[in-house]
Design an enzyme around this catalytic site. Structure first.
Site, PDB file in Angstrom:
ATOM      1  N   CYS A   1      38.706  15.351  -0.980  1.00 10.40           N
ATOM      2  CA  CYS A   1      37.573  14.187  -1.224  1.00 10.40           C
ATOM      3  C   CYS A   1      36.336  14.641  -0.007  1.00 10.40           C
ATOM      4  CB  CYS A   1      37.824  13.074  -0.883  1.00 10.40           C
ATOM      5  SG  CYS A   1      36.579  12.095  -1.320  1.00 10.40           S
TER       6      CYS A   1
ATOM      7  N   ASP B   1      36.161  14.712 -13.094  1.00  7.53           N
ATOM      8  CA  ASP B   1      36.458  14.214 -11.962  1.00  7.53           C
ATOM      9  C   ASP B   1      34.816  13.884 -12.334  1.00  7.53           C
ATOM     10  OD1 ASP B   1      35.716  13.590  -9.137  1.00  7.53           O
ATOM     11  OD2 ASP B   1      36.402  15.715  -8.290  1.00  7.53           O
TER      12      ASP B   1
ATOM     13  N   HIS C   1      39.406  13.139 -10.338  1.00  5.28           N
ATOM     14  CA  HIS C   1      39.810  13.088  -8.430  1.00  5.28           C
ATOM     15  C   HIS C   1      40.676  12.326  -7.638  1.00  5.28           C
ATOM     16  CE1 HIS C   1      36.910  13.189  -5.236  1.00  5.28           C
ATOM     17  NE2 HIS C   1      37.125  12.234  -4.828  1.00  5.28           N
TER      18      HIS C   1
END
Length: 245
Positions: free
Chosen positions: A132, A179, A212
């Site tokens: 991330c 995502d 994600h």
């Protein structure tokens, strides 16, 4: 890119109950979690946190997994004492929070960590892995530091700029098909830029049906349908490091 109404909808997912195999150390002005490899092979990997900080057990679990494959690993506090993002916080203030935690302005910390790994851990080959926020940092660092032998960027936000392709050493990019932070058009942009201009080895993998955070924030047994993708992504991560380090 993430939308303005929900600028980085990162769900902390399943927070692992995990104590860790390593220890916390002080490296100049930075706290860090270090796990020594069971085999002294002169190889080390910097594991870069997501927005939930260096103490997230899930990130330490991945660091220990990497360490078990022959690497000394270190998870530094790249927020340098600033609070990590609270998953129950007000996402409308997230952009302001992020301004003081720029993933592309960590050179002072990287310099200190590299010195520590070389002098204290006798590392001769060093790689980086990030998730991330950390994935964005990895992309940036792989374009700046030639001493990183290999990099793995796991769902790092893709910056729409002309220099996203100028990698110095082999880099693996892992993305998730569903995502909401990183739309597939951004992955396509990165793919196009690298194909046209990149002069080193790279690979982009997008995992079907995943979201994600799937690589490090899901329990392996959370869903029978997800487990093969989680296992494959983690295996790909290790294989990439092994191949180029």
């Amino acid at each position: 890119m993430a939308n303005e109404a929900y600028p980085c909808p990162c769900d902390i997912g399943h927070r692992l109950e995990y104590g860790g195999l390593g220890r916390e150390v002080q490296v100049e002005h930075i706290k860090a979690y270090v796990t020594k490899s069971p085999v002294d092979a002169g190889k080390a990997v910097i594991v870069i946190q997501d927005i939930f900080g260096w103490q997230l057990p899930n990130t330490r679990y991945i660091a220990d997994m990497i360490s078990g494959n022959g690497y000394t690993t270190i998870v530094p506090d790249f927020f340098v004492g600033q609070e990590p993002w609270d998953p129950s916080g007000d996402w409308s203030i997230f952009p302001e929070w992020l301004k003081t935690r720029n993933a592309q302005k960590i050179d002072r910390e990287i310099s200190a960590i590299l010195k520590y790994l070389k002098q204290q851990c006798h590392a001769q080959k060093i790689g980086i892995v990030g998730f991330c926020w950390g994935g964005t940092a990895v992309h940036h660092l792989m374009m700046k530091y030639s001493e990183f032998r290999a990099g793995v960027s796991v769902y790092g936000i893709v910056k729409d700029s002309e220099d996203i392709y100028n990698l110095k050493n082999p880099t693996l990019f892992i993305f998730a098909e569903n995502d909401v932070v990183i739309p597939l058009k951004d992955v396509s942009l990165l793919t196009q830029k690298l194909k046209e201009h990149c002069k080193v080895e790279y690979q982009i993998k997008t995992f079907s049906g995943q979201t994600h955070g799937f690589v490090h924030r899901k329990r392996e047994d959370c869903s029978p349908a997800d487990k093969p993708y989680i296992d494959e992504a983690r295996r790909n991560l290790i294989e990439w490091l092994n191949k180029y380090m």
